[in-house]
Each structure stands twice: as C-alpha cells, then as structure tokens.
Write an enzyme that holds these catalytic residues in place. Sequence first.
Site, mmCIF file in Angstrom:
data_model
loop_
_atom_site.group_PDB
_atom_site.id
_atom_site.type_symbol
_atom_site.label_atom_id
_atom_site.label_comp_id
_atom_site.label_asym_id
_atom_site.label_seq_id
_atom_site.Cartn_x
_atom_site.Cartn_y
_atom_site.Cartn_z
ATOM 1 N N ASN A 186 25.692 -50.719 6.935
ATOM 2 C CA ASN A 186 25.663 -49.700 5.886
ATOM 3 C C ASN A 186 24.992 -48.402 6.330
ATOM 4 O O ASN A 186 25.233 -47.355 5.764
ATOM 5 C CB ASN A 186 24.968 -50.239 4.640
ATOM 6 N N CYS B 84 18.204 -47.561 -0.094
ATOM 7 C CA CYS B 84 17.056 -48.311 -0.601
ATOM 8 C C CYS B 84 15.758 -47.706 -0.106
ATOM 9 O O CYS B 84 14.717 -47.891 -0.693
ATOM 10 C CB CYS B 84 17.131 -49.762 -0.142
HETATM 11 C C1 LIG Z 1 25.175 -52.310 -1.093
HETATM 12 C C2 LIG Z 1 25.056 -53.403 -0.123
HETATM 13 C C3 LIG Z 1 24.518 -54.649 -0.491
HETATM 14 C C4 LIG Z 1 23.952 -54.915 -1.872
HETATM 15 O O1 LIG Z 1 24.932 -54.923 -2.844
HETATM 16 P P1 LIG Z 1 24.557 -54.710 -4.399
HETATM 17 O O2 LIG Z 1 25.864 -54.816 -5.092
HETATM 18 O O3 LIG Z 1 23.909 -53.373 -4.493
HETATM 19 O O4 LIG Z 1 23.636 -55.802 -4.787
HETATM 20 C C5 LIG Z 1 24.449 -55.618 0.474
HETATM 21 N N1 LIG Z 1 24.884 -55.404 1.730
HETATM 22 C C6 LIG Z 1 25.405 -54.240 2.124
HETATM 23 C C7 LIG Z 1 25.889 -54.065 3.523
HETATM 24 C C8 LIG Z 1 25.503 -53.197 1.211
HETATM 25 O O5 LIG Z 1 25.999 -52.027 1.610
#
Ligand SMILES: *Cc1c(COP(=O)(O)O)cnc(C)c1O
Length: 405
Positions: free
Chosen positions: A160, A346
């Site tokens: 991400n 985050c």
């Molecule tokens: C956004 C994200 C998550 C968390 O997902 P939520 O729906 O916000 O709980 C987990 N892993 C990755 C790679 C993400 O981008």
Amino acid sequence: MSFPKVTPSKKPIYLDYAATTPLHPEVKKAMEPYWQKQFGNPSSLYRQGREAKNALDKARIGIAKIINSKPEEIIFTAGGTESINLAIFGVAQAHAHLKPHFITTAVEHHAVLRSFQALEQWGYEVTYLPVDGEGFVKVQEVAAAIRPETVLVSVMYANNEIGTIEPIVEIGKLLKQVNFDRTKNNLKPIYFHTDACQAAGFLNLDVSALGVDLMTINGSKIYGPKQTGCLYIRSGTKLAPFIHGGGQEKNLRSGTENVPGIVGLAKALELAEKSRSKESRRLKKLSEYFFKQLQRTIPNILLNGPKIGEQRLPNNTNLSIEGTEGEALMLYLDSYNIACSTGSACSSVETDPSHVLLAIGRGREQAESSLRFTLGKFTTKQELNYVLKILPGVIQELRKVTTQK
Ligand SMILES: *Cc1c(COP(=O)(O)O)cnc(C)c1O
C-alpha cells in the site's frame, strides 16, 4: 517564505486513492434498495428475509466468479482489517495445540503486523521476512523460514505504500510443493494468506492461479463502501471463528449481515474487474508522465519502490524528497486543495517513520521526507499538471528553511 502564487484549485485534487476511494455512483445505486425497501434480515424465513438472503447469495456468486472460487468459500466481513484478523487468529486458534509458527514480511499493513505481534504476546512464534531495496520478498527466504510447526504464511499481494507487487504465484508454487511432501509424511499443510486490498482493480485475483488458501479483499479501496470486505477461505482450510454469536457466515463471522454493504462490495468488485486492464494501462501512463516531470523539475528526489512498470502498482508514486519533511509538504499541498499522503495513511496519527521505507533501507530522514501520490478513476493529466506547477516551488521554499536551520 514565498510559496508559488497559484490560486488553490477550486476542485479538490485527490491523489490518495490508496487510502480510500469515493463510492462509485453505480455502487450507490445498487445498494439503494437495501436500506429501506428490502431491509429484511437474511436469517428470517418470510419474504423480506428471503429477499435479503437472495441479495447475499447473488453477491457471493458474483465475487466467486471474479476470484475463481466456489461461492461458499467467501465470508463477508466488516473490511480488510477484519478479514486479516479472521485469517490470522482463525488459523492460530485452530492450531493452538500445535505450538504453531507463522511467516510474514516486514512490509505488511499494520492489520497484519499488529495481529502477528498480538500472537507473539500470546507466546506464538512469528518470522518477519526482510525485503530487498524495492520491497520484494524472496521466495528462497520464505522456503528457508519454514519449520515443521509452520501453519501459515501471510504475504501481501501489493504494498500500500510503495506499490511493490510481491511474487505470490511463486510463493504459492513453493508451498504447494512443500505441502505435497508434508501430506505424504502426515504433517499438517501450511496455509497461504494474501492481503489483496491494494491489488483488487489492478491485478488478477484468481485464487487458483495465485495458489492461495486465504485472500483478503475490501470495499473501501475499490470505490465500494467502507467497512466492507470479504475473506476467501479455500474449502478444507481449518479456521476457528473470531467473532462469536448467531452463527452467520458459516459460523465464522456472526452478526446480522451488512446487506447493502455486501451488495455494494460485490458491485464495486465487478466494476473494478471490468475496468481493470484499461484503467491499469491509463494510470501507468499517467504515473510515468508524472514521475518523469517530477524528476525533470525537482533535484534530489528518490523513487521509493520498484521502477514504474510491471512489478509496481500502476497508480503509485512514492518519493523521498531530500531536505524536506513529508508532513509539511503534505500540509502545504493541502492548502492548494491537493490531497496526498506521507507514507501510509495510518501514519497520520503516528510519529514513527514508515516501517516499509525503513525495511527497504531508507534512513530515518529519507523516510520522514516521503510523499505518496496514488492516482485513481478520476485522476486526469490536468490535475497532475497542476501539482507539477506547485510542488517544485513548495519544495524549493521548504529546502531553503532546512538549510537555514
Ligand atoms: C486498507 C488496507 C487494509 C485495511 O483495510 P480496511 O478496510 O481499512 O480495514 C489492509 N491491507 C492493505 C494492504 C490495505 O491497503
């Protein structure tokens, strides 16, 4: 200081699609009937209940087609974090009597890392694999970390923060071979989970081609509703429930189902899959253009992650900008109505530099000088040109301040 005298854009320029996406109008439309008209509880046996149950069934079948699974292998959850927690704690609890061992990577999302850290506090053993300078985990390192007690390997499909696409197919093949030998010797198989939250909409989600037993998808990154997601669980995978109650979702995720959310998730994934190759090509071109122009106009910047191409998410540009603070840059861009992020979303409430940037070998200062732009469905070249008009000047001013210090 003399910042670029450009009027802030009237229209917000959103370049943080990896944090979350707006709801697709067609998704909103698909969800609409299930708030008030067809509000029934899928567990009820009368007509309203059956209507809701039908909507769930249809959503499950639609998602199963896209990921090449059976519908009953899909469990709906309240988002990516919850799917990940179910996968990790579910496997851990089902194997608690074995003193199990787990393998993951140093660059996972916090939903994965902190779940494993919790397991460590309970006395379980976890190996965190290092990555190379572009964020890739090596298949041989996965192989070398396997122990007789290993029960789960969890490697994200795409990162991400820096967009690195991990070698999931190769790891899947390795584990298939390992498990073949294990079953011959009456040993339990190792399960393979992948966090595909950032991959959906860009990469192939065929669970059979990927060789995964568990896969996490969420709605909020693919123009679906927030707090929606699902976990693919290959049939035969031993998993303990994580949320206990009325026994919904094969007793693996109790609680009245979020019918509008689930319908929205299925629609969002359908649309994401439909536009996948075209949109990937379009965004890759835009990212290439954007980075080239940034390189041309700003000295001393570093691309974090793989070079823009096949091994990187097509919408991700992550830079370390020497002599600046990412957070200051982000806030100045915000004053021009441009939204981007520093490292991961985050981290806006955290002071630590990104664990991903540290894992690829960036120093603390380089990590703290990072900016992440993630493009999406509504991004245009015009928007990027506006950013290109402002960013070099802002950086120049901030660098002046740093050198004066
Ligand atoms: C956004 C994200 C998550 C968390 O997902 P939520 O729906 O916000 O709980 C987990 N892993 C990755 C790679 C993400 O981008």
